[in-house]
Design a protein around this motif. Structure first.
Motif, PDB file in Angstrom:
ATOM      1  N   LEU A  40      -0.315   1.402  -1.731  1.00  0.00           N
ATOM      2  CA  LEU A  40       0.479   2.445  -1.089  1.00  0.00           C
ATOM      3  C   LEU A  40       1.300   1.842   0.038  1.00  0.00           C
ATOM      4  O   LEU A  40       0.884   0.880   0.691  1.00  0.00           O
ATOM      5  CB  LEU A  40      -0.433   3.542  -0.545  1.00  0.00           C
ATOM      6  CG  LEU A  40      -1.282   4.286  -1.591  1.00  0.00           C
ATOM      7  CD1 LEU A  40      -2.129   5.351  -0.919  1.00  0.00           C
ATOM      8  CD2 LEU A  40      -0.413   4.908  -2.673  1.00  0.00           C
ATOM      9  N   GLU A  41       2.466   2.420   0.280  1.00  0.00           N
ATOM     10  CA  GLU A  41       3.400   1.810   1.223  1.00  0.00           C
ATOM     11  C   GLU A  41       2.886   1.852   2.655  1.00  0.00           C
ATOM     12  O   GLU A  41       3.095   0.917   3.429  1.00  0.00           O
ATOM     13  CB  GLU A  41       4.755   2.508   1.131  1.00  0.00           C
ATOM     14  CG  GLU A  41       5.829   1.848   1.978  1.00  0.00           C
ATOM     15  CD  GLU A  41       7.192   2.443   1.741  1.00  0.00           C
ATOM     16  OE1 GLU A  41       8.141   2.052   2.441  1.00  0.00           O
ATOM     17  OE2 GLU A  41       7.318   3.319   0.873  1.00  0.00           O
ATOM     18  N   THR A  42       2.225   2.920   3.031  1.00  0.00           N
ATOM     19  CA  THR A  42       1.667   3.042   4.389  1.00  0.00           C
ATOM     20  C   THR A  42       0.165   3.288   4.276  1.00  0.00           C
ATOM     21  O   THR A  42      -0.301   4.410   4.505  1.00  0.00           O
ATOM     22  CB  THR A  42       2.349   4.188   5.160  1.00  0.00           C
ATOM     23  OG1 THR A  42       2.213   5.405   4.402  1.00  0.00           O
ATOM     24  CG2 THR A  42       3.821   3.893   5.390  1.00  0.00           C
ATOM     25  N   PRO A  43      -0.604   2.263   3.934  1.00  0.00           N
ATOM     26  CA  PRO A  43      -2.053   2.465   3.730  1.00  0.00           C
ATOM     27  C   PRO A  43      -2.770   2.972   4.971  1.00  0.00           C
ATOM     28  O   PRO A  43      -3.781   3.678   4.874  1.00  0.00           O
ATOM     29  CB  PRO A  43      -2.544   1.077   3.318  1.00  0.00           C
ATOM     30  CG  PRO A  43      -1.511   0.127   3.818  1.00  0.00           C
ATOM     31  CD  PRO A  43      -0.205   0.862   3.739  1.00  0.00           C
ATOM     32  N   GLY A 146       4.431   9.089  -1.568  1.00  0.00           N
ATOM     33  CA  GLY A 146       3.542   8.205  -0.821  1.00  0.00           C
ATOM     34  C   GLY A 146       2.752   8.950   0.228  1.00  0.00           C
ATOM     35  O   GLY A 146       1.552   8.702   0.420  1.00  0.00           O
ATOM     36  N   ARG A 147       3.416   9.859   0.931  1.00  0.00           N
ATOM     37  CA  ARG A 147       2.730  10.651   1.948  1.00  0.00           C
ATOM     38  C   ARG A 147       1.627  11.501   1.318  1.00  0.00           C
ATOM     39  O   ARG A 147       0.493  11.560   1.818  1.00  0.00           O
ATOM     40  CB  ARG A 147       3.730  11.550   2.679  1.00  0.00           C
ATOM     41  CG  ARG A 147       3.110  12.548   3.634  1.00  0.00           C
ATOM     42  CD  ARG A 147       2.380  11.866   4.761  1.00  0.00           C
ATOM     43  NE  ARG A 147       1.616  12.811   5.557  1.00  0.00           N
ATOM     44  CZ  ARG A 147       0.778  12.447   6.524  1.00  0.00           C
ATOM     45  NH1 ARG A 147       0.596  11.172   6.804  1.00  0.00           N
ATOM     46  NH2 ARG A 147       0.114  13.356   7.213  1.00  0.00           N
ATOM     47  N   THR A 148       1.921  12.148   0.205  1.00  0.00           N
ATOM     48  CA  THR A 148       0.930  12.974  -0.476  1.00  0.00           C
ATOM     49  C   THR A 148      -0.247  12.132  -0.954  1.00  0.00           C
ATOM     50  O   THR A 148      -1.412  12.540  -0.837  1.00  0.00           O
ATOM     51  CB  THR A 148       1.573  13.703  -1.660  1.00  0.00           C
ATOM     52  OG1 THR A 148       2.728  14.436  -1.209  1.00  0.00           O
ATOM     53  CG2 THR A 148       0.605  14.667  -2.304  1.00  0.00           C
ATOM     54  N   ALA A 149       0.061  10.939  -1.473  1.00  0.00           N
ATOM     55  CA  ALA A 149      -1.006  10.076  -1.989  1.00  0.00           C
ATOM     56  C   ALA A 149      -1.933   9.600  -0.874  1.00  0.00           C
ATOM     57  O   ALA A 149      -3.163   9.583  -1.040  1.00  0.00           O
ATOM     58  CB  ALA A 149      -0.389   8.872  -2.713  1.00  0.00           C
TER      59      ALA A 149
END
Length: 673
Positions: A40-43, A146-149
């Motif tokens: 994910l982009e922002t783990p 990404g935010r949802t994930a």
């Protein structure tokens, strides 16, 4: 003074607080590792979700996490719509974001518990999901997904860890809290029955707020136990009946020896039997307690019927017995609900209502919308390269703090937490992390900083500061794979974060500042309006449902005016209106009885309607009607019992109005809608 060694040895690492910190740290570690594995982009956002949702109570974690995920999905959908329409027009996008955040903040004000947090999350997710996307429109869909994930990963990891390593203890706490309230109310009643002081002592704000806190505990228990969720009706019915008993206990007093034998014996019977009922209840012998209070209720009602048929020349004995009957019946109703809960019987299908403060919702929504518009306009006008960071931070703080009792104080706490987080993040990101190789060492470096913030959130005094610290620290460190160490980027982000929390404080102090007294006046007006409405007609629902709504209003008053010197007077007005409404319900019930002659029914309803139209003269109108009914019934001896009871009810209302002579019931002259 104690030595450092003694202090260290006194630390107990096996307390529930440290267990909560350990669980939350483990869940954040799991979420960060899983986010790394999923690339994910922002783990770090997955770990931030864990740190925000973490709670020592399992029910709170499940409910808070579930509604956070629901709010994120709704907010992500709104973000896609706004970006699809206005991605090329930042001004229009900011306007749409401000409108959406204002609506969600208003909705969060109207909703309760975790549904409110879900509405708030839905509002500010637009800013979180579109961060950087305004500068790079091609990344809009990736940013939203990404935010949802990351939120989903954080919620699932925390839920799994909490379910595996924490106990479901809320049900026991709920039972103990309910039984404790039974004991408190019985103690108040016994004190009043043994007191030589006159009746009409008021329940304290602490008693009112403490009883309604059981409803908050019910929300946690519902999320933790599906079985308990099916019995929420029985529990709310028990809480409502307990509140009615608390109000009724304030009208009790020691029986006057001149009041008559029936009244004296009834009071003595209650003083003798109530401790035995409470003893059976505390021993969890609910059926025995219910049988005892049912027998007591029957005995007191029989004496009340004898007093009704007697001609004592005064309504005082019958009024005292009616108040005693009302208290016992409410206490019995509460015991019945407790017995249903323990026996697994079906819950009553009553729909309880809660106070909705539309004025506060409008103020909070407008404030959030105006702050976003002004912040966005400032960012565009100044050409700040990272201006969207201001919206990213400002939006959640505006929405979340609006739901608190003192948002300005909360904003100050957020400033404190942020100012601590910035140097901590700098030390971690530039002093420790450059030496890290591998995920285990990363956790070894970052986990102690998490644990400090998690521990702070367990302390009521430092909870908001700890929450702000965790969010700011985790975002400023920004653990990614690979790590990027850029001092200018860190300083720019730190400056934006500090600026945003100060802007948050300015927003709450300058834009429609929160005024607890203004909110209290709205609640007091609603209490008065509903009380006067009962002079016109019966409540549209069961009496306990109506009183439960008023109970919520009184609890909100107690919370809003916690440190206000005028709190006692405002609370007294609210309680007086509620007691007047209760007395009106009793009067209407007596007038509707099958044995009541038509002329008594008509006279009673006419007097109540006239009192509602002219509240200033209400006491004189009701007293005159009681005298007229008593006089006319002399001509018809068969109507004496009904006339005596109705006259006693109207006299009781007049006595209540006389005890509250500050004119609070004459401020709304028109008939309520």
């Amino acid at each position: 003074m104690r030595s450092a060694r003694d202090r260290f040895l006194a630390i107990d690492i096996l307390t529930p607080r440290t267990a909560h910190v350990a669980r939350s740290t483990s869940a954040a570690t799991l979420a960060l590792g899983l986010a790394f594995c999923l690339q994910l982009e922002t783990p770090y956002s997955a770990a931030s979700t864990v740190l925000l949702v973490a709670n020592a109570n399992q029910g709170a974690v499940l409910a808070k996490g579930g509604w956070r995920l629901v709010g994120t999905v709704i907010g992500a959908g709104a973000a896609l719509v706004l970006m699809g329409l206005f991605i090329q027009a930042p001004i229009l996008f900011i306007f749409g974001f401000a409108l959406w955040l204002g609506l969600c903040t208003g909705g969060a004000t109207l909703l309760r518990h975790f549904r409110a947090s879900g509405a708030a999350v839905a509002g500010y997710t637009v800013g979180l999901a579109t961060y950087d996307a305004l500068e790079m429109p091609e990344r809009a869909l990736d940013a939203v997904l990404g935010r949802t994930a990351t939120v989903a990963v954080g919620v699932v990891c925390l839920g799994v860890v909490t379910a595996l390593f924490s106990k479901r203890a809320t049900r026991v706490a709920l039972d103990n809290a309910l039984i404790g309230q039974f004991g408190t109310i019985a103690g108040v009643a016994l004190e009043r029955l043994r007191s030589q002081e006159p009746a009409h002592s008021l329940p304290t704000p602490t008693q009112i707020a403490g009883l309604f806190a059981v409803d908050d505990l019910l929300e946690l228990s519902r999320a933790e136990s599906p079985d308990l969720a099916r019995h929420k009706g029985a529990i709310r019915d028990t809480i409502a009946a307990l509140f009615s008993a608390l109000l009724g206990s304030s009208d009790l007093c020691d029986a006057d020896p001149q009041a008559g034998q029936d009244c004296v014996v009834a009071h003595e019977g209650v003083v003798t039997e109530l401790p035995r009922i409470l003893c059976a209840l505390e021993a969890r012998r609910f059926e025995e307690a219910l049988e005892r209070i049912t027998a007591l209720s029957g005995a007191v009602q029989a004496r009340a019927r004898r007093a009704e048929a007697a001609d004592t020349g005064t309504s005082a004995p019958l009024i005292a017995l009616d108040r005693l009957v009302a208290f016992i019946e409410d206490y019995r109703s509460a015991l019945s609900g407790m017995a249903r809960l323990q026996g697994g019987r079906p819950a009553p299908a009553r729909s309880f209502r809660f106070h909705r403060d539309w004025g506060a919702a409008t103020e909070n929504g407008l404030r959030s919308a105006l702050a976003i518009l002004l912040a966005g306009a400032f960012g565009i006008a100044t050409g700040w390269s990272d201006w969207s960071l201001l919206l990213l931070i400002l939006a959640p703080y505006l929405a979340l703090l609006a739901m608190t009792g003192n948002p300005a104080a909360g904003a100050v706490a957020f400033i404190t937490g942020t100012l601590v987080a910035v140097p901590a993040a700098f030390v971690c990101a530039f002093g420790l992390m450059p030496q890290v190789q591998g995920f285990p060492l990363l956790i070894a470096v970052i986990a102690p900083f998490w644990m400090v913030g998690l521990y702070a959130t367990t302390l009521p005094r430092h909870g908001p500061s700890g929450l702000a610290y965790l969010v700011a620290f985790n975002t400023l460190v920004g653990a990614t794979n690979p790590m990027a160490f850029s001092l200018p980027a860190f300083l720019n982000q730190a400056f934006g974060w500090i600026a945003a929390v100060f802007v948050t404080l300015l927003a709450f102090r300058l834009l429609l500042p929160h005024d607890p007294r203004r909110q209290a006046r709205r609640i007091r007006a609603a209490l008065r309006r509903d009380a006067l409405a009962l002079l016109h007609s019966d409540p549209p629902e069961h009496r306990h449902v109506w009183e439960h709504l008023q109970h919520h209003r009184l609890a909100r008053l107690a919370l809003s005016l916690r440190a206000d010197p005028e709190a006692a007077a405002i609370m007294a007005e609210g309680i007086a209106g509620l007691r007047l409404g209760r007395a009106a319900i009793r009067a209407r019930g007596a007038a509707r009885h099958a044995t009541t002659p038509a002329f008594l029914h008509t006279t009673t309803l006419r007097a109540l309607a006239e009192a509602a139209r002219t509240p200033r003269q209400a006491r004189d109108i009701l007293a005159a009607a009681a005298a007229e009914i008593a006089a006319r019934s002399i001509e018809d001896l068969g109507a004496w019992s009904a006339a005596h009871r109705i006259a006693a009810c109207l006299t009781d209302m007049a006595v209540l109005l006389e005890a509250h002579t500050d004119g609070s019931f004459d401020r709304h002259r028109s008939a309520p809608c």
